[in-house]
Motif scaffolding. Structure first.
Motif, mmCIF file in Angstrom:
data_model
loop_
_atom_site.group_PDB
_atom_site.id
_atom_site.type_symbol
_atom_site.label_atom_id
_atom_site.label_comp_id
_atom_site.label_asym_id
_atom_site.label_seq_id
_atom_site.Cartn_x
_atom_site.Cartn_y
_atom_site.Cartn_z
ATOM 1 N N GLY A 15 -5.378 -0.109 -3.764
ATOM 2 C CA GLY A 15 -5.936 -1.153 -3.032
ATOM 3 C C GLY A 15 -6.256 -0.305 -1.803
ATOM 4 O O GLY A 15 -6.580 0.545 -1.918
ATOM 5 N N PRO A 16 -7.524 -1.405 -0.530
ATOM 6 C CA PRO A 16 -8.666 -0.395 0.271
ATOM 7 C C PRO A 16 -7.484 0.479 0.774
ATOM 8 O O PRO A 16 -6.516 -0.329 1.474
ATOM 9 N N GLY A 17 -8.111 1.919 0.831
ATOM 10 C CA GLY A 17 -7.105 2.538 2.042
ATOM 11 C C GLY A 17 -6.413 3.493 1.795
ATOM 12 O O GLY A 17 -5.584 3.843 2.174
ATOM 13 N N GLN A 18 -5.650 3.166 -0.094
ATOM 14 C CA GLN A 18 -4.682 3.709 -0.778
ATOM 15 C C GLN A 18 -5.602 4.789 -1.601
ATOM 16 O O GLN A 18 -6.431 4.402 -2.333
ATOM 17 N N PHE A 19 -4.271 5.751 -1.795
ATOM 18 C CA PHE A 19 -5.023 6.446 -2.895
ATOM 19 C C PHE A 19 -3.883 7.220 -4.122
ATOM 20 O O PHE A 19 -2.962 7.044 -4.003
ATOM 21 N N HIS A 20 -5.661 7.725 -5.394
ATOM 22 C CA HIS A 20 -4.662 8.071 -6.624
ATOM 23 C C HIS A 20 -4.528 9.527 -6.783
ATOM 24 O O HIS A 20 -6.071 9.016 -7.425
ATOM 25 N N LEU A 21 -5.357 10.375 -5.633
ATOM 26 C CA LEU A 21 -5.253 11.500 -5.482
ATOM 27 C C LEU A 21 -6.778 11.895 -5.081
ATOM 28 O O LEU A 21 -7.333 11.745 -5.169
ATOM 29 N N PRO A 22 -6.006 11.427 -4.072
ATOM 30 C CA PRO A 22 -8.025 11.767 -2.535
ATOM 31 C C PRO A 22 -7.953 13.443 -3.072
ATOM 32 O O PRO A 22 -7.257 14.447 -2.904
ATOM 33 N N HIS A 23 -8.813 13.732 -3.680
ATOM 34 C CA HIS A 23 -9.503 14.829 -4.185
ATOM 35 C C HIS A 23 -11.011 15.882 -4.040
ATOM 36 O O HIS A 23 -10.409 16.478 -3.980
#
Length: 334
Positions: free
Chosen positions: A180-188
């Motif tokens: 969702g907005p502001g959620q992450f799966h691997l902020p890279h």
């Protein structure tokens, strides 16, 4: 090679004059200082290698001090060099000769996110992250804001962006596992626009998220393939995108049933795509194999760091001699 806003580029073969006895199976990231010297952050062997913009070797440093997986390098406006060492859970500031100046946040231990790093599959390993936590659990990249503040993406074992002041004091963090907005799966990777907006490559959600300086969600740009590296220069955003193999599982799309090649995308700061190039075969001298990091010098030349061994060679998808670094030169007169 490609065209950006009327400017033409060509790949320069043999640019890197690697000294005898040196090697790198991966170049995890690249940065350029105020004198257009080019800094490669390498693995196998982990070190920083500095070149002139013509590819002549200047020096190396960091041997024996980094983990096996240094991940990100950033050079600030005063030529401070920031190294994000994923394996050591550390972010440090150095001078251009490699002398350490300070640490940014804690280092040497992993924060508690519940992640199971023993899981071999990347998708499943990221999916095992149960909660976001403080610095760090396998961080990835640092960006310097116009006011000197620092933003660090904390991605392989966490799902957060950490905001520090210029002295390395933690101001706050945001993010949690998810799509969702502001959620992450691997902020890279991360970059900060001149107006203070924070741009985050949310790699395994295959998007770029945009935040205000305090972490308030503003927008997202979609349509990317595993966006890995971000570089802002002269009002343009350069994005490296890793390839997707058949069977790749994405949180943004269904399981990929055919391979998608690696590529480089250039956007303006409103998110409009100005250029995008890349394609098969990735190991051709003028194409991308595993583009991971990107930098641009004052001449407009583009430097692309590639994790070729980690992403391709070890799976038998590319030859051992496939390139791990590319320079794209702006064609004179354009």
């Amino acid at each position: 090679m490609g065209v950006v806003s009327g400017l033409r580029y060509r790949a320069i073969e043999g640019w890197e004059q690697l000294p005898s006895g040196f090697m790198h199976k991966d170049v995890s990231d690249v940065a350029v200082d105020s004198r257009d010297r080019v800094y490669l952050l390498t693995r196998s062997d982990p070190r920083v290698i500095t070149y002139t913009r013509d590819g002549e070797f200047i020096r190396s440093w960091g041997e024996g001090t980094f983990s096996a997986r240094p991940h990100g390098i950033t050079i600030g406006p005063h030529d401070d060099v920031y190294i994000v060492d994923e394996g050591n859970n550390a972010v440090r500031r150095y001078d251009t000769d490699g002398l350490i100046e300070s640490a940014i946040g804690p280092g040497g231990h992993a924060s508690d996110t519940g992640v199971d790093h023993s899981i071999p599959d990347l998708h499943d390993r990221i999916d095992s992250i149960r909660q976001a936590s403080g610095p760090y659990n396998k961080p990835t990249k640092v960006a310097v804001a116009p006011n000197g503040d620092l933003y660090v993406t904390d991605g392989y074992g966490n799902a957060r962006v950490h905001h520090f002041d210029a002295n390395g004091n933690l101001i706050g963090s945001w993010g949690e596992p998810g799509s969702g907005p502001g959620q992450f799966h691997l902020p890279h990777s991360v970059a900060v626009a001149p107006d203070g907006r924070v741009l985050v490559a949310d790699r395994e959600n295959e998007r770029i998220q945009i935040f205000d300086p305090e972490g308030g969600f503003l927008a997202e740009w979609t349509g990317f393939h595993r966006p890995a590296g971000l570089c802002l220069r002269d009002g343009l955003l350069y994005v490296t995108e890793l390839s997707r193999r058949a069977g790749y599982r994405s949180w943004a799309t269904a399981t990929i049933d055919r391979p998608d090649p690696a590529r480089l995308t250039v956007l303006d700061l409103d998110g409009k795509i100005l250029a995008r190039w890349g394609g098969e075969p990735g190991c051709a001298p003028s194409n991308f194999a595993a583009p991971h990091g990107v930098a641009v010098d004052s001449f407009g030349d583009i430097y692309v760091a590639e994790v070729t061994f980690s992403d391709l060679v070890r799976y038998g998808l590319a030859a051992d001699d496939c390139h791990t670094f590319l320079k794209l030169e702006r064609i004179p007169g354009q």
